[in-house]
Design an enzyme around this catalytic site. Structure first.
Site, short mmCIF file in Angstrom:
data_model
loop_
_atom_site.label_atom_id
_atom_site.label_comp_id
_atom_site.label_asym_id
_atom_site.label_seq_id
_atom_site.Cartn_x
_atom_site.Cartn_y
_atom_site.Cartn_z
N GLU A 116 -6.65 14.08 -30.03
CA GLU A 116 -5.63 14.52 -29.09
C GLU A 116 -6.09 14.41 -27.74
O GLU A 116 -5.36 13.82 -26.61
CB GLU A 116 -5.29 16.14 -29.21
CG GLU A 116 -4.29 16.31 -30.50
CD GLU A 116 -3.07 15.77 -30.26
OE1 GLU A 116 -2.59 15.36 -29.18
OE2 GLU A 116 -2.35 15.53 -31.33
N CYS A 142 13.13 7.65 -29.13
CA CYS A 142 13.69 8.48 -27.89
C CYS A 142 12.86 7.75 -26.78
O CYS A 142 12.22 8.63 -26.20
CB CYS A 142 13.75 9.80 -28.27
SG CYS A 142 14.95 10.58 -26.96
N CYS A 144 22.50 15.80 -30.62
CA CYS A 144 22.07 15.44 -29.21
C CYS A 144 23.23 15.64 -28.27
O CYS A 144 24.14 14.90 -28.37
CB CYS A 144 21.49 14.19 -29.17
SG CYS A 144 20.72 13.45 -27.68
FE1 SF4 Z 1 17.06 10.55 -27.99
FE2 SF4 Z 1 19.34 11.63 -28.31
FE3 SF4 Z 1 19.23 9.26 -28.54
FE4 SF4 Z 1 18.10 10.66 -30.52
S1 SF4 Z 1 20.14 10.55 -29.64
S2 SF4 Z 1 17.26 8.90 -29.20
S3 SF4 Z 1 17.48 12.33 -29.33
S4 SF4 Z 1 18.91 10.35 -26.87
#
Ligand code: SF4
Length: 420
Positions: free
Chosen positions: A64, A220, A236
């Protein structure tokens, strides 16, 4: 229930996870994806196969600390070499700072290695070699261990159900819940910690936290997130807003609707439909890095077998690049002309070596630019070939002659390697 006087109001519902069924589904989807797609990393293997809790915690801790500000691909080799050299806290506690700096050379942010070693010494001398067993105690008792590292060690090594928030988690959570207020501001960070603690899976907290970070690192991602492949896309709100958003002024389905909401983007920076989900997160503008110029001199002599040798000196034990070795260097005043730079460096070398150095003897080689986290550093490089040996005043900084090979094995920064 009546709110306590002075307590902050809870955030508006669109920015929260409050439905237990949704939380359960999100955990399940994320963990199933992690089980399928997770990257094979040496510290992950050790965290699942090692039976000794102190050794597990030590391995996670080292990884980490190395991963802070450094990419996974770079860390793997450093981590393997580190664990081979110091497989336990006890072994690390006995190492010298010089050895730590040598192994750390090239990884950047050198105080991380130094602090890791200081903390290992503390565990051995004051805690009987036993790592603290909760996130709270890890943070309280170990120097250099902040809230994030403590949460990561406790959840991954001990299975404590505690969340973590790092840059990847910030991005994912801000998108999941359309948080567009400055994500580096303390009130927003506090909300994100609350959210991470609410979401963390109770039976597999370490895997859940790693999964959330892995999602941010691989799916993401900052610029072009792969929403189509995302295991939590149905949870999301940024994605929903992108798909169903309506042009202003008609409020769309995911508008928070609360005037002056502390988690929405500022009214002056509304949703930009060109950016889609990357409207989130938002950060206040970064401070410009400080511009610094340093003159550095590569003093060179012929060694016993005719191979060139270079003189390196050790930096002070505190401040930037503490304890690392470099070519003799001088910080230059702003706007100094080239001629004056050369004279200043000659004076500096002369005072330091007790040997006459004329500015004209210094040969200008070129410049190297290196960006530290907050400093834009330009090294103006000179060379000075020497015939005889140089005897340095023992009161000045430690120094030594090294061959090219020895130079690369020394605790020198990446910037100095560029200079050579
Ligand atoms: Fe990120 Fe939402 Fe796209 Fe998933 S759906 S990659 S959480 S922006």
């Amino acid at each position: 229930a009546a709110l306590l006087a002075g307590a902050p109001a809870p955030p508006p519902a669109p920015h929260l996870f409050s439905d237990p069924a949704e939380i359960e589904a999100l955990r399940g989807n994320l963990l199933a994806w992690y089980d399928r797609c997770k990257r094979d990393l040496p510290w992950r293997t050790l965290a699942t196969t090692e039976l000794d809790a102190d050794r597990r915690a030590y391995a996670v801790w080292v990884s980490e600390i190395m991963l802070q500000q450094t990419q996974v691909a770079t860390v793997i080799d450093y981590y393997n070499r580190w664990m081979q050299k110091w497989p336990t806290l006890q072994a690390l506690a006995q190492a010298s700072l010089e050895e730590v700096n040598e192994l750390w050379a090239g990884l950047g942010y050198y105080s991380r290695g130094k602090r890791l070693q200081e903390a290992a010494r503390k565990v051995v001398s004051e805690l009987a070699g036993r790592m603290p067993r909760t996130a709270e105690d890890l943070q309280k008792l170990l120097p250099g261990v902040g809230r994030y590292t403590a949460g990561a060690i406790a959840s991954i090594s001990y299975g404590q159900a505690t969340g973590v928030v790092d840059g990847n988690v910030i991005r994912v959570l801000c998108r999941l819940r359309c948080i567009g207020a400055d994500s580096s501001s303390p009130p927003v960070i506090d909300r994100l910690w609350d959210m991470a603690n609410t979401l963390v899976d109770r039976s597999r907290p370490g895997d859940f936290n790693q999964a959330l970070m892995e999602l941010g690192a691989t799916v993401c991602v900052p610029k072009a997130p792969l929403c189509g492949e995302c295991p939590v896309k149905q949870h999301c709100r940024a994605r929903r807003r992108k798909l169903f958003g309506k042009p202003d002024p008609v409020p769309d389905v995911e508008d928070c609707g609360v005037g002056g909401c502390p988690l929405c983007p500022p009214a002056t920076e509304p949703w930009d439909s060109n950016l889609g989900v990357t409207n989130f997160p938002r950060k206040a503008a970064k401070k410009q890095p400080r511009v610094v110029k340093t003159a550095t001199c590569v003093l060179e002599r012929r060694g016993c077998h005719g191979a060139p040798e270079y003189l390196i000196v050790q930096r002070p034990n505190s401040g930037l690049l503490a304890g690392l070795w470099e070519f003799p260097s001088l910080l230059l005043a702003q706007g100094l002309q080239e001629e004056k730079q050369q004279e200043a460096l000659a004076d500096h070398l002369q005072a330091w070596m007790g040997w006459p150095v004329a500015a004209g003897d210094l040969q200008l080689i070129g410049e190297v630019v290196h960006i530290f986290s907050h400093i834009h550093q330009t090294y103006v490089i000179y060379s000075l070939p020497l015939d005889g040996d140089v005897t340095l005043d023992p009161a000045s900084s430690p120094s030594r002659w090294v061959t090219e090979e020895e130079f690369h094995a020394s605790a020198v920064s990446t910037a100095m390697k560029k200079v050579l």
